[in-house]
Motif scaffolding. Structure first.
Motif, mmCIF file in Angstrom:
data_model
loop_
_atom_site.group_PDB
_atom_site.id
_atom_site.type_symbol
_atom_site.label_atom_id
_atom_site.label_comp_id
_atom_site.label_asym_id
_atom_site.label_seq_id
_atom_site.Cartn_x
_atom_site.Cartn_y
_atom_site.Cartn_z
ATOM 1 N N SER A 1 32.715 27.720 35.196
ATOM 2 C CA SER A 1 33.425 27.027 35.422
ATOM 3 C C SER A 1 34.535 27.741 34.072
ATOM 4 O O SER A 1 35.098 27.221 33.563
ATOM 5 C CB SER A 1 33.523 25.527 34.907
ATOM 6 N N ALA A 2 33.693 28.866 34.079
ATOM 7 C CA ALA A 2 34.407 29.628 33.221
ATOM 8 C C ALA A 2 35.895 30.327 33.285
ATOM 9 O O ALA A 2 36.082 30.973 34.365
ATOM 10 C CB ALA A 2 33.137 31.322 32.591
ATOM 11 N N GLU A 3 36.611 30.589 31.680
ATOM 12 C CA GLU A 3 37.923 31.133 32.024
ATOM 13 C C GLU A 3 37.606 32.681 32.577
ATOM 14 O O GLU A 3 38.683 33.422 32.926
ATOM 15 C CB GLU A 3 39.094 30.614 31.211
ATOM 16 N N ASP A 4 36.675 33.607 31.966
ATOM 17 C CA ASP A 4 36.655 34.780 31.867
ATOM 18 C C ASP A 4 36.781 35.034 33.129
ATOM 19 O O ASP A 4 36.545 34.884 33.949
ATOM 20 C CB ASP A 4 35.896 35.180 30.868
ATOM 21 N N LEU A 5 36.486 36.452 33.877
ATOM 22 C CA LEU A 5 36.709 37.171 35.041
ATOM 23 C C LEU A 5 35.292 36.895 35.507
ATOM 24 O O LEU A 5 34.133 37.339 34.670
ATOM 25 C CB LEU A 5 36.395 38.578 34.959
ATOM 26 N N GLN A 6 34.386 36.610 36.345
ATOM 27 C CA GLN A 6 33.546 36.470 37.133
ATOM 28 C C GLN A 6 33.626 37.387 38.268
ATOM 29 O O GLN A 6 34.879 37.387 39.821
ATOM 30 C CB GLN A 6 33.075 35.188 37.940
ATOM 31 N N THR A 7 32.561 38.182 38.490
ATOM 32 C CA THR A 7 32.845 39.325 39.493
ATOM 33 C C THR A 7 31.570 39.025 40.514
ATOM 34 O O THR A 7 30.607 39.296 39.908
ATOM 35 C CB THR A 7 33.271 40.676 38.987
ATOM 36 N N SER A 8 31.177 39.076 41.774
ATOM 37 C CA SER A 8 29.695 40.020 42.761
ATOM 38 C C SER A 8 29.842 40.649 43.675
ATOM 39 O O SER A 8 31.579 41.095 44.555
ATOM 40 C CB SER A 8 29.456 38.440 42.823
ATOM 41 N N ALA A 9 29.088 41.300 44.232
ATOM 42 C CA ALA A 9 29.836 41.654 45.730
ATOM 43 C C ALA A 9 29.775 41.400 46.446
ATOM 44 O O ALA A 9 28.137 40.509 47.339
ATOM 45 C CB ALA A 9 28.800 42.764 45.593
ATOM 46 N N VAL A 10 30.420 40.636 48.030
ATOM 47 C CA VAL A 10 31.002 40.784 48.409
ATOM 48 C C VAL A 10 31.441 41.547 49.768
ATOM 49 O O VAL A 10 32.568 42.186 49.610
ATOM 50 C CB VAL A 10 31.965 38.802 48.405
ATOM 51 N N VAL A 11 30.704 42.131 50.818
ATOM 52 C CA VAL A 11 31.103 43.065 51.534
ATOM 53 C C VAL A 11 31.053 42.105 52.860
ATOM 54 O O VAL A 11 29.532 41.844 53.677
ATOM 55 C CB VAL A 11 30.073 44.267 51.289
ATOM 56 N N GLU A 12 31.655 42.652 53.790
ATOM 57 C CA GLU A 12 31.623 42.202 55.575
ATOM 58 C C GLU A 12 32.927 43.027 55.803
ATOM 59 O O GLU A 12 33.799 43.973 55.424
ATOM 60 C CB GLU A 12 31.739 40.778 55.546
ATOM 61 N N ARG B 1 38.420 34.485 38.211
ATOM 62 C CA ARG B 1 39.047 34.782 37.205
ATOM 63 C C ARG B 1 40.440 33.241 37.106
ATOM 64 O O ARG B 1 40.796 33.498 37.885
ATOM 65 C CB ARG B 1 39.604 36.029 36.580
ATOM 66 N N ARG B 2 40.721 31.976 35.718
ATOM 67 C CA ARG B 2 41.434 31.629 35.880
ATOM 68 C C ARG B 2 42.548 32.167 34.779
ATOM 69 O O ARG B 2 42.806 32.249 33.961
ATOM 70 C CB ARG B 2 40.932 30.421 34.810
ATOM 71 N N VAL B 3 44.408 32.457 35.472
ATOM 72 C CA VAL B 3 45.359 32.617 35.027
ATOM 73 C C VAL B 3 46.561 31.990 34.940
ATOM 74 O O VAL B 3 47.471 33.172 35.088
ATOM 75 C CB VAL B 3 45.558 34.799 35.044
ATOM 76 N N GLY B 4 46.432 31.256 36.084
ATOM 77 C CA GLY B 4 47.381 30.830 36.142
ATOM 78 C C GLY B 4 47.895 31.044 37.043
ATOM 79 O O GLY B 4 47.103 30.932 38.441
ATOM 80 N N PHE B 5 49.511 31.162 37.922
ATOM 81 C CA PHE B 5 49.934 31.605 38.639
ATOM 82 C C PHE B 5 50.635 32.876 39.286
ATOM 83 O O PHE B 5 50.786 34.055 39.395
ATOM 84 C CB PHE B 5 50.818 30.843 39.044
ATOM 85 N N ASP B 6 49.396 33.639 37.967
ATOM 86 C CA ASP B 6 49.940 35.522 36.958
ATOM 87 C C ASP B 6 50.204 36.345 38.452
ATOM 88 O O ASP B 6 48.439 35.901 38.675
ATOM 89 C CB ASP B 6 49.385 35.780 35.934
ATOM 90 N N ASP B 7 49.857 36.790 39.702
ATOM 91 C CA ASP B 7 50.043 37.422 40.665
ATOM 92 C C ASP B 7 49.768 38.530 40.714
ATOM 93 O O ASP B 7 49.485 39.536 41.593
ATOM 94 C CB ASP B 7 50.707 36.491 41.755
ATOM 95 N N ARG B 8 49.515 39.093 38.963
ATOM 96 C CA ARG B 8 49.961 40.917 39.685
ATOM 97 C C ARG B 8 47.429 41.210 39.483
ATOM 98 O O ARG B 8 47.327 40.891 38.900
ATOM 99 C CB ARG B 8 49.788 41.286 37.539
ATOM 100 N N LEU B 9 47.937 42.297 40.388
ATOM 101 C CA LEU B 9 46.862 43.031 40.414
ATOM 102 C C LEU B 9 46.234 43.553 38.751
ATOM 103 O O LEU B 9 47.220 44.261 38.615
ATOM 104 C CB LEU B 9 47.222 44.031 41.671
ATOM 105 N N ARG B 10 45.892 43.299 38.853
ATOM 106 C CA ARG B 10 44.430 44.257 37.238
ATOM 107 C C ARG B 10 43.976 45.172 38.000
ATOM 108 O O ARG B 10 42.336 45.115 38.271
ATOM 109 C CB ARG B 10 44.028 43.053 36.603
ATOM 110 N N PRO B 11 43.766 46.535 37.487
ATOM 111 C CA PRO B 11 43.038 47.568 38.197
ATOM 112 C C PRO B 11 41.571 47.611 37.474
ATOM 113 O O PRO B 11 40.499 47.796 38.353
ATOM 114 C CB PRO B 11 43.554 48.816 36.986
ATOM 115 N N GLU B 12 41.300 46.670 35.936
ATOM 116 C CA GLU B 12 40.404 46.435 35.665
ATOM 117 C C GLU B 12 39.360 45.237 36.657
ATOM 118 O O GLU B 12 38.013 45.963 36.440
ATOM 119 C CB GLU B 12 40.203 46.280 34.550
ATOM 120 N N VAL B 13 39.675 44.491 37.106
ATOM 121 C CA VAL B 13 39.423 44.268 38.193
ATOM 122 C C VAL B 13 38.724 44.221 39.692
ATOM 123 O O VAL B 13 37.783 44.415 39.369
ATOM 124 C CB VAL B 13 40.024 42.666 38.180
#
Length: 391
Positions: free
Chosen positions: A250-261, A275-287
């Motif tokens: 339920s964390a608001e900060d970035l959560q990542t994992s590897a999913v490959v198909e 990540r919970r950022v509202g409806f901000d639809d910008r792609l983030r390079p760091e993500v």
């Protein structure tokens, strides 16, 4: 209200049950969250409980639904690209191995098929996966669809059964008579009906507010990388054991994992992030960088494969991580179906079946109580603004 895959699945169920159905969306069908998903039909990422039961129901229904679609339109069914390829979960740490083994054991008690893979079996199933692993579990029931095509197939069946589709029509507010919703004001005029279904995905909470009720469904952002087409190198849906934790966080900060198909077109889809950022639809390079780094740990051979594009979308998040399926307790005539977060593609047909059974007072395929709309996680947010007319 909502022409994503969940709305299309509900329209199909209700139209085939003999109801007069109108699907309304402010955009076009399957153009928002559905178009930005990976098409997962999974049981592997859910522990014992109601969401797993819903996933098992949906997994049983998908082949049946697609067979029925094929009877009316072979082309529509073929475009879905249904592929019961199975999934493999891989851990790369000792702690991850212990948790994965425990998690899989619990799933087996709930009827999920699991197969422990030793190093040789994993290498045979996925020759390009990392050899630096500590455990691997095969889930033969996992599947995949092309999400927009799947929604289109369900909608095609609904239209063939008499449903109508109204796109470019935004719902603005409710009209009530005697405390019951009898119509909705839209950007192109009034729509009247006996029942209204809120299937607006990540926007379900906003739509509920416009109708004068509270529904705590929020957007949660996810991003996916798409490689150029490559020779076959990923043969199942493969993800690391961190994925289950990211889904349940339920964390608001970035959560990542590897999913490959892989896809039938030869591209490899690489996720995932939350990540919970509202409806901000910008792609983030760091993500995108964090997602790619985890994928390379799982599939080192991807290092030389070009990425041709990236996309992101919003998932409908509920604080207790359970879908919402049922009648609104404060506004008769209004129903909700949503809150599936990243599992909406796979859970759509099971959710639609439950909704139809509840609306028509039929015996339900499973206990719908955990998904009820009046539970604290759904009704516990701030009071929704009232935007309605009473007649």
């Amino acid at each position: 209200m909502g022409a994503g895959i969940v709305g299309c699945a509900c329209a199909r169920e209700l139209a085939m049950a003999g109801l007069e159905v109108t699907v309304v969306d402010r955009g076009s069908a399957a153009s928002a969250t559905t178009a930005h998903g990976e098409g997962n039909v999974l049981v592997s990422d859910k522990g014992p409980g109601p969401e797993l039961e819903l996933a098992q129901l949906s997994r049983r229904l998908w082949p049946q639904v697609l067979a029925a679609v094929a009877e009316r339109s072979e082309h529509a069914a073929r475009a879905v690209e249904w592929e019961p390829k199975g999934g493999i979960v891989v851990s790369t740490t000792d702690a991850g191995a212990r948790e994965l083994t425990r998690f899989a054991g619990g799933q087996r008690t709930a009827g999920v098929r699991t197969e422990i893979l030793d190093a040789d079996a994993l290498a045979q199933a996925e020759p390009y996966v990392t050899r630096e692993h500590t455990a691997a579990v095969h889930y033969p029931e996992d599947g995949q669809v092309q999400p927009a095509a799947a929604a289109a197939a369900l909608l095609t069946d609904a239209l063939a059964a008499g449903a109508a589709l109204c796109t470019g029509r935004e719902v603005l507010g409710a009209v009530t008579t005697g405390g019951r919703i009898t119509g909705v004001r839209t950007s192109t005029g009034l729509l009247e009906a006996d029942w209204f279904v809120n299937a607006a995905g990540p926007w379900a909470g906003e739509l509920a507010g416009r109708l004068g009720v509270t529904l705590d469904v929020r957007p949660r952002r996810g991003d996916v990388l798409v490689t150029t087409p490559v020779p076959p190198m990923v043969f199942h849906k493969v993800y690391d054991a961190d994925y289950v934790g990211a889904v349940g966080s339920s964390a608001e900060d970035l959560q990542t994992s590897a999913v490959v198909e892989s896809t039938r077109g030869g591209s490899v889809l690489i996720g995932s992030s939350r990540r919970r950022v509202g409806f901000d639809d910008r792609l983030r390079p760091e993500v995108l960088s964090a997602v790619a780094a985890k994928a390379l740990r799982l599939f080192p051979a991807l290092a030389g494969v070009p990425v041709m594009r990236a996309y992101g979308g919003f998932r409908p998040y509920v604080p207790d991580h359970l879908p919402v399926i049922g009648a609104d307790p404060g506004l008769p005539g209004l129903w909700h179906v949503g809150g599936h977060e990243g599992a909406g593609i796979g859970l759509s047909v099971g959710s639609a079946r439950l909704l139809r059974e509840l609306m028509l007072g039929q015996p339900t395929a499973m206990d719908p109580t955990p998904f009820r709309v009046d539970r604290p996680a759904v009704r516990g947010g701030a009071t929704a603004p009232v935007n309605e007319e009473t007649v």
